[in-house]
Scaffold this motif. Structure first.
Motif, PDB file in Angstrom:
ATOM      1  N   ASN A  39      -8.293   9.421  16.971  1.00  0.00           N
ATOM      2  CA  ASN A  39      -7.798  10.196  18.109  1.00  0.00           C
ATOM      3  C   ASN A  39      -6.302  10.412  17.929  1.00  0.00           C
ATOM      4  O   ASN A  39      -5.672   9.816  17.036  1.00  0.00           O
ATOM      5  N   SER A  87       0.332   6.664  16.030  1.00  0.00           N
ATOM      6  CA  SER A  87       0.604   5.267  15.680  1.00  0.00           C
ATOM      7  C   SER A  87       0.687   5.087  14.166  1.00  0.00           C
ATOM      8  O   SER A  87       1.588   4.410  13.663  1.00  0.00           O
ATOM      9  N   ASP A 135      -9.732   2.879   1.067  1.00  0.00           N
ATOM     10  CA  ASP A 135      -8.735   2.119   1.819  1.00  0.00           C
ATOM     11  C   ASP A 135      -7.646   3.064   2.298  1.00  0.00           C
ATOM     12  O   ASP A 135      -6.556   3.136   1.734  1.00  0.00           O
ATOM     13  N   VAL A 136      -7.983   3.816   3.318  1.00  0.00           N
ATOM     14  CA  VAL A 136      -7.037   4.780   3.880  1.00  0.00           C
ATOM     15  C   VAL A 136      -6.774   4.410   5.341  1.00  0.00           C
ATOM     16  O   VAL A 136      -7.595   3.764   5.977  1.00  0.00           O
ATOM     17  N   VAL A 137      -5.628   4.814   5.819  1.00  0.00           N
ATOM     18  CA  VAL A 137      -5.310   4.506   7.214  1.00  0.00           C
ATOM     19  C   VAL A 137      -6.211   5.339   8.123  1.00  0.00           C
ATOM     20  O   VAL A 137      -6.372   6.542   7.942  1.00  0.00           O
ATOM     21  N   ARG A 138      -6.819   4.670   9.085  1.00  0.00           N
ATOM     22  CA  ARG A 138      -7.818   5.301   9.953  1.00  0.00           C
ATOM     23  C   ARG A 138      -7.202   5.715  11.289  1.00  0.00           C
ATOM     24  O   ARG A 138      -6.358   5.003  11.841  1.00  0.00           O
ATOM     25  N   LYS A 149       0.831  -1.205   0.000  1.00  0.00           N
ATOM     26  CA  LYS A 149       0.000   0.000   0.000  1.00  0.00           C
ATOM     27  C   LYS A 149       0.865   1.254   0.000  1.00  0.00           C
ATOM     28  O   LYS A 149       2.038   1.220   0.339  1.00  0.00           O
ATOM     29  N   ALA A 150       0.222   2.362  -0.382  1.00  0.00           N
ATOM     30  CA  ALA A 150       0.961   3.617  -0.498  1.00  0.00           C
ATOM     31  C   ALA A 150       1.250   4.207   0.875  1.00  0.00           C
ATOM     32  O   ALA A 150       0.527   3.983   1.839  1.00  0.00           O
ATOM     33  N   SER A 151       2.310   4.978   0.918  1.00  0.00           N
ATOM     34  CA  SER A 151       2.687   5.669   2.147  1.00  0.00           C
ATOM     35  C   SER A 151       1.837   6.916   2.344  1.00  0.00           C
ATOM     36  O   SER A 151       1.318   7.503   1.387  1.00  0.00           O
ATOM     37  N   ILE A 152       1.722   7.346   3.582  1.00  0.00           N
ATOM     38  CA  ILE A 152       1.049   8.615   3.871  1.00  0.00           C
ATOM     39  C   ILE A 152       1.994   9.798   3.672  1.00  0.00           C
ATOM     40  O   ILE A 152       1.550  10.943   3.705  1.00  0.00           O
ATOM     41  N   TRP A 159     -11.974  14.682  -0.707  1.00  0.00           N
ATOM     42  CA  TRP A 159     -12.395  14.351   0.657  1.00  0.00           C
ATOM     43  C   TRP A 159     -13.398  15.371   1.206  1.00  0.00           C
ATOM     44  O   TRP A 159     -13.595  15.454   2.412  1.00  0.00           O
ATOM     45  N   HIS A 169      -6.081  16.848  -1.605  1.00  0.00           N
ATOM     46  CA  HIS A 169      -7.308  16.055  -1.609  1.00  0.00           C
ATOM     47  C   HIS A 169      -8.581  16.899  -1.672  1.00  0.00           C
ATOM     48  O   HIS A 169      -9.198  17.220  -0.660  1.00  0.00           O
ATOM     49  N   CYS A 188      -0.452  12.586   4.022  1.00  0.00           N
ATOM     50  CA  CYS A 188      -1.677  12.451   3.243  1.00  0.00           C
ATOM     51  C   CYS A 188      -2.610  11.436   3.902  1.00  0.00           C
ATOM     52  O   CYS A 188      -2.575  10.247   3.611  1.00  0.00           O
ATOM     53  N   GLU A 241      -3.886   7.387  17.986  1.00  0.00           N
ATOM     54  CA  GLU A 241      -3.983   6.573  16.770  1.00  0.00           C
ATOM     55  C   GLU A 241      -3.289   7.263  15.593  1.00  0.00           C
ATOM     56  O   GLU A 241      -2.709   6.595  14.732  1.00  0.00           O
ATOM     57  N   HIS A 252       3.985   4.038   9.304  1.00  0.00           N
ATOM     58  CA  HIS A 252       4.478   4.405   7.968  1.00  0.00           C
ATOM     59  C   HIS A 252       5.941   4.823   8.024  1.00  0.00           C
ATOM     60  O   HIS A 252       6.686   4.610   7.055  1.00  0.00           O
TER      61      HIS A 252
END
Lengths: 91, 159
Positions: B139, B145, B133-136, B92-95, B121, B118, B103, B142, B150
């Motif tokens: 808070n 984390s 499919d994005v990293v959630r 998967k792509a990096s943020i 969004w 973006h 991102c 998170e 990444h």
């Protein structure tokens, strides 16, 4: 005998402490070692009430475990501490 | 805009988990409840260089924080301050976007309205409901984390 060794390996359980970023305290889980990381992580996510993630674990060495492999194959051992993480991507 | 007292109360409730997460992962994180800001220090895993991460938390959680890396010497948010992108688990792509920005829907600076890339969004107030499919992260702990995950796949620094 090799077959017995294999059977023993498949029956092996691992007891780990799982943490999530949003909570201070972890929870203990016991899983079969040949359980897929994805399945174990999904179970932990449900237990912590986390939804919408592509859950995986990050170990103490900062390695994000491969969701498609078993806990044992990813080096998980009893006594390990794992962080539940979202293995989703960026865009 | 969310009253500062509201954000401050939310952050008070998150402070213990942020500190606990930072202690488990070797980050230095300072939460400034008065200024509604966060500063974090971490070493890049490949070259051990210092990364400085800042968050403007004003308006949180009606809108997401504004996350940015800054150069430790100049204080500027420029490419060299950012980790370079590496494919994360599962290809998967990096943020870490070369704009440079982080991102992810939980970074205010990723939205077009805030200078990000973006436009798809919609509004920053919809940050918890962005599809795909994005990293959630819901808070601050998170979010840290997700950045840490990444970062573990980053091959170096940008610039």
């Amino acid at each position: 005998m090799p077959e017995q060794d294999n059977d023993h390996k498949h029956d092996r359980h691992v007891r780990v402490e799982v943490f999530v970023p949003s909570q201070v305290d972890g929870k203990s889980f016991t899983w079969l070692g040949d359980m897929l990381v994805s399945a174990a992580a999904a179970e932990a996510a449900a237990e912590f009430g986390i939804q919408g993630w592509t859950p995986s674990f990050q170990n103490d060495a900062k390695k994000v475990l491969d969701r498609n492999q078993s806990l044992l194959a990813q080096g998980v051992d009893s006594g390990d501490s794992l962080e539940l993480v979202d293995a989703g991507g960026g865009v | 805009m969310v009253p500062a007292e509201t954000t401050r109360a939310l952050l008070d409730g998150e402070a213990a988990s942020i500190s606990a997460w930072a202690a488990r992962h070797g980050w230095i994180v300072q939460l400034d409840g008065l200024r509604l800001a966060l500063a974090a220090l971490v070493r890049h895993p490949t070259d051990n260089s210092l990364l400085v991460l800042l968050a403007d938390l004003r308006g949180y959680r009606a809108i997401p924080p504004a996350w940015r890396f800054v150069d430790p010497l100049t204080g500027k948010s420029e490419p060299v301050a950012y980790p370079s992108p590496g494919p994360v688990s599962g290809g998967k792509a990096s943020i870490f976007h070369p704009q440079p920005t982080i991102c992810a829907p939980w970074n205010r600076l990723a939205y077009t309205s805030e200078g990000g890339v973006h436009g798809d969004w919609s509004d920053t107030s919809n940050w918890l409901n962005v599809a795909g499919d994005v990293v959630r992260a819901a808070n601050v702990a998170e979010m840290l984390s997700a950045i840490d995950v990444h970062l573990s796949f980053s091959p170096g620094r940008q610039g």
